[in-house]
Design a protein around this motif. Sequence first.
Motif, mmCIF file in Angstrom:
data_model
loop_
_atom_site.group_PDB
_atom_site.id
_atom_site.type_symbol
_atom_site.label_atom_id
_atom_site.label_comp_id
_atom_site.label_asym_id
_atom_site.label_seq_id
_atom_site.Cartn_x
_atom_site.Cartn_y
_atom_site.Cartn_z
ATOM 1 N N TRP B 21 0.843 -1.207 0.000
ATOM 2 C CA TRP B 21 0.000 0.000 0.000
ATOM 3 C C TRP B 21 0.879 1.258 0.000
ATOM 4 C CZ3 TRP B 21 -0.262 3.026 4.695
ATOM 5 C CH2 TRP B 21 -1.073 4.153 4.578
ATOM 6 N N ARG B 22 1.941 1.246 0.813
ATOM 7 C CA ARG B 22 2.850 2.407 0.882
ATOM 8 C C ARG B 22 3.505 2.641 -0.484
ATOM 9 N NH1 ARG B 22 7.716 4.022 2.107
ATOM 10 N NH2 ARG B 22 8.713 1.980 2.122
ATOM 11 N N ARG B 23 3.896 1.562 -1.138
ATOM 12 C CA ARG B 23 4.531 1.675 -2.460
ATOM 13 C C ARG B 23 3.529 2.176 -3.506
ATOM 14 N NH1 ARG B 23 10.214 0.896 -2.197
ATOM 15 N NH2 ARG B 23 10.565 -0.489 -0.419
ATOM 16 N N GLN B 24 2.279 1.680 -3.419
ATOM 17 C CA GLN B 24 1.274 2.124 -4.391
ATOM 18 C C GLN B 24 1.015 3.621 -4.205
ATOM 19 O OE1 GLN B 24 -2.076 3.288 -4.422
ATOM 20 N NE2 GLN B 24 -2.314 3.012 -6.645
ATOM 21 N N ASN B 25 1.128 4.100 -2.983
ATOM 22 C CA ASN B 25 0.952 5.525 -2.724
ATOM 23 C C ASN B 25 2.238 6.312 -3.000
ATOM 24 O OD1 ASN B 25 -1.738 6.538 -1.049
ATOM 25 N ND2 ASN B 25 -1.462 4.331 -1.159
ATOM 26 N N GLY B 26 3.260 5.628 -3.437
ATOM 27 C CA GLY B 26 4.540 6.288 -3.685
ATOM 28 C C GLY B 26 5.036 6.029 -5.086
ATOM 29 N N GLU B 27 6.280 5.574 -5.172
ATOM 30 C CA GLU B 27 6.983 5.527 -6.457
ATOM 31 C C GLU B 27 6.558 4.375 -7.368
ATOM 32 O OE1 GLU B 27 7.932 4.567 -3.582
ATOM 33 O OE2 GLU B 27 9.552 3.103 -3.604
ATOM 34 N N CYS B 28 5.819 3.410 -6.839
ATOM 35 C CA CYS B 28 5.448 2.245 -7.676
ATOM 36 C C CYS B 28 3.975 2.274 -8.071
ATOM 37 C CB CYS B 28 5.757 0.943 -6.937
ATOM 38 S SG CYS B 28 7.492 0.703 -6.608
ATOM 39 N N ARG B 29 3.370 3.461 -8.073
ATOM 40 C CA ARG B 29 1.919 3.525 -8.288
ATOM 41 C C ARG B 29 1.498 2.868 -9.596
ATOM 42 N NH1 ARG B 29 -0.737 8.884 -6.990
ATOM 43 N NH2 ARG B 29 -0.128 8.034 -4.979
ATOM 44 N N HIS B 30 2.143 3.240 -10.682
ATOM 45 C CA HIS B 30 1.694 2.733 -11.970
ATOM 46 C C HIS B 30 1.877 1.219 -12.064
ATOM 47 C CE1 HIS B 30 0.874 2.528 -16.256
ATOM 48 N NE2 HIS B 30 0.368 3.735 -16.138
ATOM 49 N N ASP B 31 3.036 0.745 -11.642
ATOM 50 C CA ASP B 31 3.309 -0.705 -11.690
ATOM 51 C C ASP B 31 2.309 -1.475 -10.834
ATOM 52 O OD1 ASP B 31 5.567 -0.338 -13.237
ATOM 53 O OD2 ASP B 31 6.819 0.032 -11.489
ATOM 54 N N PRO B 40 -8.831 4.391 -11.610
ATOM 55 C CA PRO B 40 -7.761 4.904 -12.463
ATOM 56 C C PRO B 40 -6.365 4.638 -11.896
ATOM 57 C CG PRO B 40 -8.725 6.692 -11.192
ATOM 58 C CD PRO B 40 -9.525 5.472 -10.879
ATOM 59 N N PRO B 41 -5.425 4.307 -12.782
ATOM 60 C CA PRO B 41 -4.100 3.890 -12.318
ATOM 61 C C PRO B 41 -3.293 5.001 -11.645
ATOM 62 C CG PRO B 41 -4.173 3.982 -14.726
ATOM 63 C CD PRO B 41 -5.570 4.193 -14.240
ATOM 64 N N TRP B 42 -3.683 6.268 -11.863
ATOM 65 C CA TRP B 42 -2.929 7.367 -11.260
ATOM 66 C C TRP B 42 -3.371 7.658 -9.824
ATOM 67 C CZ3 TRP B 42 -6.621 10.773 -9.837
ATOM 68 C CH2 TRP B 42 -7.807 10.801 -10.584
ATOM 69 N N ALA B 43 -4.491 7.067 -9.411
ATOM 70 C CA ALA B 43 -5.065 7.437 -8.102
ATOM 71 C C ALA B 43 -4.481 6.596 -6.969
ATOM 72 C CB ALA B 43 -6.576 7.247 -8.142
ATOM 73 N N PRO B 44 -4.184 7.232 -5.848
ATOM 74 C CA PRO B 44 -3.714 6.454 -4.700
ATOM 75 C C PRO B 44 -4.828 5.557 -4.170
ATOM 76 C CG PRO B 44 -4.075 8.753 -4.076
ATOM 77 C CD PRO B 44 -4.281 8.672 -5.557
ATOM 78 N N MET B 45 -4.451 4.406 -3.642
ATOM 79 C CA MET B 45 -5.436 3.467 -3.084
ATOM 80 C C MET B 45 -5.357 3.505 -1.563
ATOM 81 S SD MET B 45 -4.662 0.235 -5.623
ATOM 82 C CE MET B 45 -6.042 -0.830 -5.187
ATOM 83 N N SER B 46 -6.477 3.245 -0.927
ATOM 84 C CA SER B 46 -6.474 3.140 0.534
ATOM 85 C C SER B 46 -5.935 1.757 0.907
ATOM 86 C CB SER B 46 -7.886 3.317 1.083
ATOM 87 O OG SER B 46 -8.662 2.190 0.725
ATOM 88 N N LEU B 47 -5.531 1.629 2.150
ATOM 89 C CA LEU B 47 -5.038 0.326 2.627
ATOM 90 C C LEU B 47 -6.132 -0.730 2.455
ATOM 91 C CD1 LEU B 47 -2.912 -1.401 4.029
ATOM 92 C CD2 LEU B 47 -3.715 -0.510 6.228
ATOM 93 N N GLU B 48 -7.360 -0.337 2.725
ATOM 94 C CA GLU B 48 -8.480 -1.269 2.594
ATOM 95 C C GLU B 48 -8.661 -1.717 1.143
ATOM 96 O OE1 GLU B 48 -10.329 -3.689 4.193
ATOM 97 O OE2 GLU B 48 -9.107 -2.560 5.594
ATOM 98 N N GLN B 49 -8.524 -0.769 0.226
ATOM 99 C CA GLN B 49 -8.646 -1.114 -1.209
ATOM 100 C C GLN B 49 -7.561 -2.101 -1.619
ATOM 101 O OE1 GLN B 49 -8.638 3.022 -2.749
ATOM 102 N NE2 GLN B 49 -10.313 2.377 -4.065
#
Lengths: 163, 185
Positions: B21-31, B40-49
């Motif tokens: 989750w931390r990575r998705q909210n940071g530098e690895c969002r697109h991957d 949408p792939p650019w949007a941060p996800m919540s931990l629950e998501q």
Amino acid sequence: MDNLTGKLVRLRPCRDADFEYFATLKNDLRTQAWNQRMPLCYTAAKMRDRFAERLKDPHTGIYAIETSEGQLAGLIEHHEGPVRFAATLGIILGMEHWGKGIGREAQELVLRFLFEERGLQVVRLWTTSANERMVRAAEKAGFRLSARLRGAASSGGSGWTRS
Amino acid sequence: MPPSVRVTFRALEGSQVEEIWRRQNGECRHDLSGALDHDPPWAPMSLEQVRSKLEERGKKERAALLTVWSSEESFVGVGAYDADWDPACPHLLLLIWPEYRRRGYGTAAARLLLESCFRETLAHVVGAYVPDFSREGLAFAESLGFQRAGVERRAGMKDGRFFDGVFLDLLRREYEGHRESRKGA
């Protein structure tokens, strides 16, 4: 465009009476398209259940292909993903209707709907290299071969490429 | 790859979900958005998501989501094996966190995954998918013996441009040849 009606075919929602024929098409290796992993034991009820499940997704369309004489000829379906961006198309046509332009027109009607009414950027279609007829039909409809996944399917005991 | 680099796979546990989750909210969002099927792939996800997507992924048959660990006990990335569609043609995914790249962890993890596919299952071909803007990812896959099978045109948009997705595949005999040539080198 005026609904999904052409010179040779009309695309309409599926009816209960259609599923027996659809099951027959799914139970024939020559007409069940590239998805040859399924056992050939489809029933009308199983087809109805599968379609009902898939149609819960508002971005999936499944139509019966009917000739201008009102005869059921097959089915065509599309699934959007990502929505309003891309879709994947699938078609199954009874062999007695092959070579009459029915599949080509059904495909053309759906492509027009997807590109002109849904505004999609790209429509995809998968088949196997063994299905040369489908490859030719897709190319005639304007599809371009963009990938060949080696060894992705088998037919007649031989490995085939999915393209 | 330095010969001493070793990695192990472990099952995904709760604490690693937070790291993902931390990575998705940071530098690895697109991957990660791709791997987590997030739109949408650019949007941060919540931990629950993130948790919910991972749970959903975990329900697939013949699929494994793996965490990659270095011999120093660092969580260096994630890998996935997916044979849900066809056990003869599994699909692999590998993502090493940026600060651990170029140290041999990716190669070690990929070889371990390939070894598992070809030595422990009946796979006759293994597939992978890399967006065309990832030159590093494509070069990495090709260094493992993967061949380009074609592209999925207009696979998505990034930085205001359409990008293509590149399909890659590796046949069993090619893998075995590649393996033998490494032994001989």
